[in-house]
Write a protein that holds these residues in place. Structure first.
Motif, PDB file in Angstrom:
ATOM      1  N   SER A  35      33.543  44.268  38.714  1.00 34.56           N
ATOM      2  CA  SER A  35      33.903  43.632  37.451  1.00 34.56           C
ATOM      3  C   SER A  35      35.059  42.676  37.692  1.00 34.56           C
ATOM      4  CB  SER A  35      34.310  44.682  36.419  1.00 34.56           C
ATOM      5  OG  SER A  35      33.241  45.537  36.100  1.00 34.56           O
ATOM      6  N   ALA A  36      35.339  41.830  36.702  1.00 36.53           N
ATOM      7  CA  ALA A  36      36.457  40.903  36.811  1.00 36.53           C
ATOM      8  C   ALA A  36      37.104  40.716  35.448  1.00 36.53           C
ATOM      9  CB  ALA A  36      35.995  39.559  37.355  1.00 36.53           C
ATOM     10  N   VAL A  37      38.426  40.617  35.460  1.00 34.26           N
ATOM     11  CA  VAL A  37      39.196  40.241  34.273  1.00 34.26           C
ATOM     12  C   VAL A  37      39.938  38.966  34.632  1.00 34.26           C
ATOM     13  CG1 VAL A  37      41.016  40.883  32.672  1.00 34.26           C
ATOM     14  CG2 VAL A  37      39.457  42.639  33.545  1.00 34.26           C
ATOM     15  N   LEU A  38      39.633  37.883  33.931  1.00 35.23           N
ATOM     16  CA  LEU A  38      40.244  36.583  34.191  1.00 35.23           C
ATOM     17  C   LEU A  38      41.194  36.257  33.049  1.00 35.23           C
ATOM     18  CD1 LEU A  38      37.004  34.715  35.311  1.00 35.23           C
ATOM     19  CD2 LEU A  38      38.592  36.022  36.714  1.00 35.23           C
ATOM     20  N   LEU A  39      42.446  35.923  33.368  1.00 41.43           N
ATOM     21  CA  LEU A  39      43.470  35.724  32.351  1.00 41.43           C
ATOM     22  C   LEU A  39      44.025  34.301  32.382  1.00 41.43           C
ATOM     23  CD1 LEU A  39      45.508  39.035  32.813  1.00 41.43           C
ATOM     24  CD2 LEU A  39      43.807  38.535  31.042  1.00 41.43           C
ATOM     25  N   ASP A  40      44.224  33.734  31.191  1.00 40.14           N
ATOM     26  CA  ASP A  40      44.912  32.462  31.013  1.00 40.14           C
ATOM     27  C   ASP A  40      46.126  32.734  30.129  1.00 40.14           C
ATOM     28  OD1 ASP A  40      42.778  31.232  32.373  1.00 40.14           O
ATOM     29  OD2 ASP A  40      41.663  30.995  30.495  1.00 40.14           O
TER      30      ASP A  40
END
Length: 428
Positions: A35-40
């Motif tokens: 899985s991936a969590v991408l944050l801005d």
């Protein structure tokens, strides 16, 4: 067993081991889905997305999930399940609001993933460091991994994909991760955007060629439809200053207007007009179109170049941070690069402009610029599919010091082997 058989047994076992490995290698070659969590990170909230592989998600929730099911019959269940396993808490212990957008199914690394837009908001509207708590899938799957990446954080200088930073990994043992959203400063972001401006001009063959076409006739004056050497070095230098300033004013104006959304033009016509600007300035360098034409050309077509600069800011997502700081930093990088080009080339051009060799050099460089720009116009107008000069352009852009040294060498040779051209003699 015979003694011979015993002697052969280790070799047989070793062969069986390698054979088993070879037979199993096709299955083992595929990495386990993650899985991936991408944050801005923004000033008042954190945005991003959560990517959940359907094969691992099916095991975690005990359902046979497909793309159609997670967007159809299981849509509400999947969103509720995911939302229940994501939370954020500020360093003061106050919970932050976490919300998911509408889910979609997307292929990531050739594996279908359920993807949710993610928004994290602090209660006071000011993003600082916070703890992200996450156990989607990993609560049930002990071997599952979740990679957490920051894609954008202006204050820390993370502005584009190449700068993305991996914060850490969630798994069954580690379900909380600190997001250092209060590190860095506006100065670091400003310096990074300035660096992007330098990079864009330094790698932009069209912008550099346009500037060069403007600089070639700058040490000269137009008289009677032809070029003559300027009456003095001081006058020639002032004309260079006028040209560079005019271009800066032109592109700065449209850069600000386009980046703030006041004007918006499609990319293809803008890029085609940039190629046209090079062609016009090249023709002017061969034979003056109008007195002080390079200043007019620099101002008018500078407006078009500014639209291209603004498009880059939008493409990189730089408008997500402080727009004023971004514009100032990016524009500063552009101006610094232009000044560097002027500093590298103009002393040599000022010397060459007062020799009898300059007309030939000026016309040769202008014709090359006209060929390059014509090729760009055809390609950008979709009339051709290839640029035959791409390799030469890439080499020239990649070796700016060689170009500057070559021009300096020509200036030294010309100055040492000829007398100065009389001021009244027209350039052909």
């Amino acid at each position: 067993m015979t003694k011979a058989t015993y002697r052969l047994l280790p070799a047989l076992l070793l062969a069986a081991f390698f054979l088993t490995g070879l037979l199993a290698s096709p299955a083992g070659a595929h990495p386990v889905s993650t899985s991936a969590v991408l944050l801005d990170i923004g000033e008042d909230r954190g945005d991003g997305e959560v990517q959940l592989p359907l094969d691992r998600l099916s095991i975690a929730v005990g359902r046979d999930l497909t793309g159609a099911r997670v967007l159809g019959a299981d849509r509400a269940f999947m969103k509720s399940y995911t939302a229940q396993h994501i939370s954020a808490v500020g360093k003061d212990g106050e919970p932050w609001t976490v919300s998911l957008g509408t889910g979609t199914v997307r292929s990531v690394d050739s594996t279908p993933h359920l993807v949710y837009p993610l928004e994290i908001r602090p209660p006071d509207g000011e993003v600082t460091a916070f703890d992200l708590r996450y156990d989607v899938i990993v609560e049930e799957l002990l071997t599952h991994k979740v990679i957490v990446t920051v894609r954008y954080d202006f204050d820390r200088g993370i502005l584009k994909t190449d700068d993305a930073e991996t914060l850490g990994i969630f798994d069954h043992a580690a379900k909380t991760l600190t997001v250092p959203a209060d590190e860095g400063s506006w100065l670091r972001g400003f310096a990074t955007t300035a660096g992007l401006g330098i990079e864009h001009i330094g790698e932009g063959a069209d912008h550099l060629l346009f500037l060069l076409m403007l600089l070639i006739p700058a040490p000269l004056v137009a008289t009677g439809g032809s070029w003559r050497a300027a009456a003095s070095r001081r006058r020639a230098i002032m004309r260079v200053v006028h040209v560079v300033s005019a271009f800066a004013v032109g592109h700065s104006l449209t850069l600000a207007l386009a980046a703030t959304g006041v004007i918006d033009l499609p990319a293809r016509p803008v890029e085609t007009l940039i190629a046209l600007s090079i062609a016009v300035s090249a023709i002017h360098a061969i034979r003056p179109l109008v007195a002080h034409g390079e200043v007019v050309i620099a101002t008018g077509f500078g407006l078009i170049h500014g639209l291209a600069f603004a498009s880059l800011i939008t493409d990189l997502g730089l408008d997500r941070g402080s727009l004023l700081t971004t514009l100032l930093g990016f524009n500063l990088g552009i101006e610094l690069t232009q000044l560097l080009v002027v500093a590298l080339l103009m002393p040599s051009l000022l010397v060459l402009a007062r020799t009898r060799f300059y007309p030939a050099l000026r016309i040769t460089v202008a014709v090359v610029g006209l060929l390059f720009s014509s090729s760009w116009m055809l390609e950008r107008a979709a009339l051709t599919s290839i640029d035959p000069f791409e390799g030469v352009q890439a080499w020239l852009v990649g070796h700016p010091l060689w170009v500057a040294v070559t021009v300096a060498g020509l200036a030294a040779a010309a100055h040492g082997s000829t007398t100065r051209t009389p001021r009244t003699a027209p350039e052909r």
